[in-house]
Write an enzyme that holds these catalytic residues in place. Sequence first.
Site, PDB file in Angstrom:
ATOM      1  CB  SER A 143      -0.932   0.007   1.208  1.00 46.34           C
ATOM      2  OG  SER A 143      -0.204  -0.236   2.375  1.00 46.34           O
ATOM      3  CG  HIS A 164      -3.078  -0.886  -3.472  1.00 51.46           C
ATOM      4  ND1 HIS A 164      -3.479   0.402  -3.238  1.00 51.46           N
ATOM      5  CD2 HIS A 164      -2.956  -1.464  -2.245  1.00 51.46           C
ATOM      6  CE1 HIS A 164      -3.586   0.597  -1.941  1.00 51.46           C
ATOM      7  NE2 HIS A 164      -3.284  -0.515  -1.311  1.00 51.46           N
ATOM      8  CD  GLU A 176      -4.796   2.709  -6.152  1.00 45.50           C
ATOM      9  OE1 GLU A 176      -5.133   3.904  -6.142  1.00 45.50           O
ATOM     10  OE2 GLU A 176      -3.995   2.231  -5.316  1.00 45.50           O
ATOM     11  CG  ASN A 214      -3.401   3.849   0.615  1.00 46.03           C
ATOM     12  OD1 ASN A 214      -4.561   3.972   0.997  1.00 46.03           O
ATOM     13  ND2 ASN A 214      -2.742   2.714   0.716  1.00 46.03           N
TER      14      ASN A 214
HETATM   15  N1  3HC Z   1     -17.340  -9.746   3.030  1.00 48.32           N
HETATM   16  C1  3HC Z   1     -18.452  -9.740   2.294  1.00 48.32           C
HETATM   17  N2  3HC Z   1     -19.362  -8.754   2.325  1.00 48.32           N
HETATM   18  C2  3HC Z   1     -19.147  -7.738   3.183  1.00 48.32           C
HETATM   19  C3  3HC Z   1     -18.002  -7.667   3.992  1.00 48.32           C
HETATM   20  C4  3HC Z   1     -17.071  -8.741   3.895  1.00 48.32           C
HETATM   21  N3  3HC Z   1     -15.932  -8.780   4.604  1.00 48.32           N
HETATM   22  N4  3HC Z   1     -18.049  -6.539   4.728  1.00 48.32           N
HETATM   23  C5  3HC Z   1     -19.176  -5.911   4.381  1.00 48.32           C
HETATM   24  N5  3HC Z   1     -19.845  -6.632   3.445  1.00 48.32           N
HETATM   25  C6  3HC Z   1     -21.101  -6.270   2.766  1.00 48.32           C
HETATM   26  C7  3HC Z   1     -22.305  -6.519   3.616  1.00 48.32           C
HETATM   27  O1  3HC Z   1     -22.844  -7.801   3.410  1.00 48.32           O
HETATM   28  C8  3HC Z   1     -23.264  -5.436   3.158  1.00 48.32           C
HETATM   29  O2  3HC Z   1     -23.936  -5.814   1.978  1.00 48.32           O
HETATM   30  P1  3HC Z   1     -25.449  -5.278   1.678  1.00 48.32           P
HETATM   31  O3  3HC Z   1     -25.438  -3.810   1.943  1.00 48.32           O
HETATM   32  O4  3HC Z   1     -25.675  -5.607   0.241  1.00 48.32           O
HETATM   33  O5  3HC Z   1     -26.275  -6.045   2.612  1.00 48.32           O
HETATM   34  C9  3HC Z   1     -22.342  -4.291   2.736  1.00 48.32           C
HETATM   35  O6  3HC Z   1     -21.043  -4.866   2.545  1.00 48.32           O
HETATM   36  C10 3HC Z   1     -22.291  -3.232   3.792  1.00 48.32           C
HETATM   37  O7  3HC Z   1     -21.849  -3.811   5.016  1.00 48.32           O
HETATM   38  P2  3HC Z   1     -22.474  -3.485   6.450  1.00 48.32           P
HETATM   39  O8  3HC Z   1     -23.950  -3.298   6.334  1.00 48.32           O
HETATM   40  O9  3HC Z   1     -21.970  -4.504   7.415  1.00 48.32           O
HETATM   41  O10 3HC Z   1     -21.776  -2.152   6.916  1.00 48.32           O
HETATM   42  P3  3HC Z   1     -21.724  -0.742   6.262  1.00 48.32           P
HETATM   43  O11 3HC Z   1     -22.935  -0.413   5.460  1.00 48.32           O
HETATM   44  O12 3HC Z   1     -21.361   0.116   7.401  1.00 48.32           O
HETATM   45  O13 3HC Z   1     -20.488  -0.842   5.250  1.00 48.32           O
HETATM   46  C11 3HC Z   1     -18.207  -0.787   4.638  1.00 48.32           C
HETATM   47  C12 3HC Z   1     -19.237  -1.264   5.647  1.00 48.32           C
HETATM   48  C13 3HC Z   1     -18.428  -1.514   3.304  1.00 48.32           C
HETATM   49  C14 3HC Z   1     -16.845  -1.152   5.189  1.00 48.32           C
HETATM   50  C15 3HC Z   1     -18.381   0.764   4.408  1.00 48.32           C
HETATM   51  O14 3HC Z   1     -18.404   1.415   5.640  1.00 48.32           O
HETATM   52  C16 3HC Z   1     -17.287   1.370   3.569  1.00 48.32           C
HETATM   53  O15 3HC Z   1     -17.303   1.310   2.342  1.00 48.32           O
HETATM   54  N6  3HC Z   1     -16.273   2.011   4.252  1.00 48.32           N
HETATM   55  C17 3HC Z   1     -15.118   2.602   3.602  1.00 48.32           C
HETATM   56  C18 3HC Z   1     -14.073   1.551   3.395  1.00 48.32           C
HETATM   57  C19 3HC Z   1     -12.841   2.093   2.725  1.00 48.32           C
HETATM   58  O16 3HC Z   1     -12.685   3.285   2.489  1.00 48.32           O
HETATM   59  N7  3HC Z   1     -11.920   1.188   2.393  1.00 48.32           N
HETATM   60  C20 3HC Z   1     -10.652   1.548   1.806  1.00 48.32           C
HETATM   61  C21 3HC Z   1      -9.642   1.661   2.892  1.00 48.32           C
HETATM   62  S1  3HC Z   1      -8.053   2.070   2.274  1.00 48.32           S
HETATM   63  C22 3HC Z   1      -7.367   0.588   1.884  1.00 48.32           C
HETATM   64  O17 3HC Z   1      -7.941  -0.458   2.034  1.00 48.32           O
HETATM   65  C23 3HC Z   1      -6.003   0.655   1.308  1.00 48.32           C
HETATM   66  C24 3HC Z   1      -5.029  -0.199   2.054  1.00 48.32           C
HETATM   67  O18 3HC Z   1      -3.788  -0.109   1.374  1.00 48.32           O
HETATM   68  C25 3HC Z   1      -4.850   0.198   3.508  1.00 48.32           C
END
Ligand code: 3HC
Length: 309
Positions: A143, A164, A176, A214
Site C-alpha cells: 500500500s 493494490h 489499482e 492512499n
Molecule cells: N465480506 C463480504 N461482504 C461484506 C463484507 C465482507 N468482509 N463486509 C461488508 N460486506 C457487505 C455486507 O454484506 C453489506 O452488503 P449489503 O449492503 O448488500 O447487505 C455491505 O457490505 C455493507 O456492510 P455493512 O452493512 O456490514 O456495513 P456498512 O454499510 O457500514 O459498510 C463498509 C461497511 C463496506 C466497510 C463501508 O463502511 C465502507 O465502504 N467504508 C469505507 C471503506 C474504505 O474506504 N476502504 C478503503 C480503505 S483504504 C485501503 O484499504 C487501502 C489499504 O492499502 C490500507
Amino acid sequence: MATIGNMLKRSFSTNVAKHAIQNVTIIGGGLMGSGIAQVTAQAGQSVTLVDVSNEILKKSETAIQTSIARVAKKLHKDDPTAAKQLSEGVLSRIKYVHDTEKSVENADLIIEAIIENIEIKHKLFKVLDQAAPKNTLFASNTSSLSIAEIASVTKRKDKFGGLHFFNPVPVMKLLEVIRIPETCDETYNSMMAWGKSIGKTCITCKDTPGFVVNRLLVPYIAEAVRMLERGDASAEDIDTAMKLGAGYPMGPLELADYTGLDTGVFILEGWHKKFPDNPLFKPVELQKKLVEQGKLGRKSGEGFYKYSK
Ligand code: 3HC
C-alpha cells in the site's frame, strides 16, 4: 516517433491479453490476502493461499468462510441450497499451504500480501523468482512501498506489477494496477484483464507513493487527526461532518480505526523519511501515541473509538 508498425503492435497488445490466468498463488494470509483469495475463487479460479503461520492460515480460512457465507446469502436470499452450493464451490477452490516454493509450481500469477517490510519482501521475491515458472507474473499488494524497489531483486521485472486492493476486498470495487518502466505490455494487459475477470474496476497509476487512493487518503486522515489534536472538533463531529457533508461511507477517524492506526503511522513515517520536505507526509503525534499505547483501532478493540469484541 512511433512507427505505424509499432502503433499497430501496441494497439494489438493492448486489446489482447495473451496470459489467461487460472492459477493464482497469494502469499500472506492476513486480511488483504484472505480477501484476495476469496474474490479470486469467487471468479472460478484456483487459489493457493500461503502463510508460514498455521494460526494465521486457520484464521484466514474462518474469515473466508464467514465472508463468503455473507455474499452467498445476499445473492441467493430465498434459496439456501444455491447459497450453500456457491459457498462450497468457492471454498473448494482454495488450498491453504505452508510451503512457499511448492505453492508456486503451477502459478500463473503470484500476489504478495505480506508485511510492509522491504527486506522481508526482497527475501521472499528472491525465493519466488527461483521457484516459479519463468512465465509466472509477479505482483505486490503493497500500500505504500515502491513496486520498482520491491521488483529490483528479481530477474523478471518485465513480468512485475502492482495490484493494490482495498479493504474489505469482497466489497470494494477498485483495483489499482501499477506499472513500473520495465513492465511489458503483455504483463500489464494480463493484469488489467485479470482484475476485470474477478469483477474489479481497474485504474492505472505510476509507481508513486500511495498510488491514487492512499496518496489522497493518508494525508486526509492525518489532517483529521491533527484537527482532533488541535481541539477544533470532536472525533464524532469530524466523522459526522465527512459522512453527511461529503457523502463518505465512513468518517476519517472511523476509517483510520478500520484500516489500523499502526498502518497509518507506518505509511506516514516511511514517506516522511523518503520525502522530508513534503508537509502532507508529516507524522502526527496523537496517532503515534495511540499506537504506542496499543490502541490500533478495531483490531485491538480501541483506537479513536472503543469496540466491543
Ligand atoms: N465480506 C463480504 N461482504 C461484506 C463484507 C465482507 N468482509 N463486509 C461488508 N460486506 C457487505 C455486507 O454484506 C453489506 O452488503 P449489503 O449492503 O448488500 O447487505 C455491505 O457490505 C455493507 O456492510 P455493512 O452493512 O456490514 O456495513 P456498512 O454499510 O457500514 O459498510 C463498509 C461497511 C463496506 C466497510 C463501508 O463502511 C465502507 O465502504 N467504508 C469505507 C471503506 C474504505 O474506504 N476502504 C478503503 C480503505 S483504504 C485501503 O484499504 C487501502 C489499504 O492499502 C490500507
